[in-house]
Design a protein around this motif. Structure first.
Motif: not given
Length: 188
Positions: A18-22, A127-134, A139-141
């Motif tokens: 979660r820290w990496l997400h932040t 929050d939706y599109m940060e690089p770690g989100r999969e 990708e459309l976002i």
């Protein structure tokens, strides 16, 4: 509180993932602020704090909501919504954040709201599109975010709404109102 101390306080509240997400939300918020004319300092600060209460026990989040005049209807919906309002309360009460724009960006990063400010849109979208989100559709976002915060957020909220429908969960009414408001902004 100095940024470094704030970062240390936030980091200790969550698991490494979660820290990496932040960190990704911080980076993406600043990038979006620069792209769309927002305040990168405010975007960074809201992003640092956006998930502060995410891993607190849900009973503690509910208690903060119940005892501090926060929207009681949140308690009737998915617990994933609670940390944003609890986090904004803690940002103000424990960290002394008084800027309502920053507090609102934290508060509404999960549900959105009608007439979202530029900072609200930036942090929510980051929050939706940060690089770690999969997830399907991310990708459309990211593509839409190159030209329009509003269009990218509609794609994001559509994804959330679809997910909740597929899981048989209730949809927080503010999320529907947010989507409708964004559609209206795009079409005017």
């Amino acid at each position: 509180m100095k940024r470094e101390k704030l970062i240390a306080a936030v980091k200790e509240q969550m698991p490494e993932r979660r820290w990496l997400h932040t960190l990704g939300v911080m980076e993406t918020s600043v990038m979006l602020a620069e792209r769309f004319g927002g305040d990168p300092v405010k975007a960074d600060l809201a992003a640092i704090l956006h998930d502060y209460c995410k891993y607190w026990p849900v009973q503690e989040q509910a208690k903060i909501i119940r005892e501090n005049g926060l929207p009681q209807d949140l308690l009737d919906f998915d617990k994933e919504l609670w940390h944003s309002h609890a986090g904004a309360f803690i940002a103000q009460s424990q960290f002394g954040i008084q800027d309502e724009e920053i507090l609102d960006a934290i508060r509404y990063h999960t549900s959105g709201r009608e007439r979202m400010t530029l900072l609200d849109k930036i942090v929510c979208l980051a929050d939706y599109m940060e690089p770690g989100r999969e997830f399907p559709g991310v990708e459309l976002i990211r593509e839409e975010a190159k030209i329009s915060l509003e269009k990218a957020l509609v794609v994001g909220f559509d994804s959330t709404i679809r997910f909740l429908i597929e899981k048989g969960k209730r949809i927080y009414p503010l999320t529907i109102l947010t989507r409708n408001d964004l559609i209206q902004q795009i079409n005017t």
